[in-house]
Scaffold this motif. Sequence first.
Motif, mmCIF file in Angstrom:
data_model
loop_
_atom_site.group_PDB
_atom_site.id
_atom_site.type_symbol
_atom_site.label_atom_id
_atom_site.label_comp_id
_atom_site.label_asym_id
_atom_site.label_seq_id
_atom_site.Cartn_x
_atom_site.Cartn_y
_atom_site.Cartn_z
ATOM 1 N N ILE A 30 0.767 -1.137 0.098
ATOM 2 C CA ILE A 30 0.115 -0.094 -0.001
ATOM 3 C C ILE A 30 0.735 1.275 -0.043
ATOM 4 C CG2 ILE A 30 -1.738 1.315 1.513
ATOM 5 C CD1 ILE A 30 -2.787 -1.326 2.332
ATOM 6 N N PRO A 205 -7.705 5.070 -3.200
ATOM 7 C CA PRO A 205 -6.671 3.950 -3.814
ATOM 8 C C PRO A 205 -7.116 3.379 -5.077
ATOM 9 C CG PRO A 205 -8.461 3.159 -2.025
ATOM 10 C CD PRO A 205 -8.645 4.669 -2.492
ATOM 11 N N LEU A 209 -5.057 -1.722 -5.420
ATOM 12 C CA LEU A 209 -4.726 -1.606 -3.911
ATOM 13 C C LEU A 209 -5.942 -1.928 -3.093
ATOM 14 C CD1 LEU A 209 -2.746 1.367 -3.064
ATOM 15 C CD2 LEU A 209 -1.762 -0.861 -3.313
#
Length: 290
Positions: A30, A205, A209
């Motif tokens: 991440i 995101p 992700l």
Amino acid sequence: MQQANLLKAGLWMLGAIVSFVAMAVAGRTIQVEMNTFELMLYRSGIGFAIVLVALAASPAGLGQIRTRHVGLHLKRNLFHYAGQNLWFFALTLVPLSQLVALEFTNPIWVALLAPILLGERLTRTRLLGALLGFIGVLVVAQPGSSTLGPGHAAALVAAVCFALNTIFTKRIMAHDSVLCVMFWMTLIQGLLSLALSAPGGIPLPSAHLLPWIAVVGVTGLSAHYSLTSALGHAPATIVAPMEFLRLPLITVVGSVVYGEDLRLSVFVGAAIIIVGNLVNMRAETRRTLA
């Protein structure tokens, strides 16, 4: 102790270990796009939603979140939040095996800080355990023969923060339920993350992700729930050594997934740290039974 309880404790600890390892892989992935504050915002948001569902399904309901110790929850979460951000920060800078080995100093810091914060006695055994832990850290980090950087410092400070979190959790659990603790944890840390992420804008995101963010959100709760459940089936003297299996597993993951070197010094240093922990645990067990 019944064999069935030991088996249940072992299975819960396996769940905790897998959760911690999955969190490490997801957290490193991440941070290609997000900083630690943004990561913690999504993690806390997912965790908060899960806790609300669990509270609603619980017989005691939302009434469990009432507490007379909001200040204690705030102190606990300030240290836990700082430690978690430092841990995620170190995750991208040092090999996974070194990070976990340094994290294992947590119980030794607890033994040193408990006399100050809980009024417990500082014994020679605790000092011996701390000395072994310090030697183990030197073996793992190898100052002078390898480059030490912000990642090593962050990992050690994170361990101290986790130790303070442990101490405050011990005080809180005398008054509040596990779900109450998790509610205030996800709420406070979510608000902190929102305040620290908002000035730079909170990124959405990317599609690839999303699964990793879900993993961090779920494992953030499952790791601690599994660990607490394991302690419900066996004493800490049996449960805690099981967590040390996380080191060889995370080392294999680091080698296979990220191509990290298998360093003998990490295992030797971790073994010394583990011995220091076991010395303290044995002494604490004798003191409790005395």
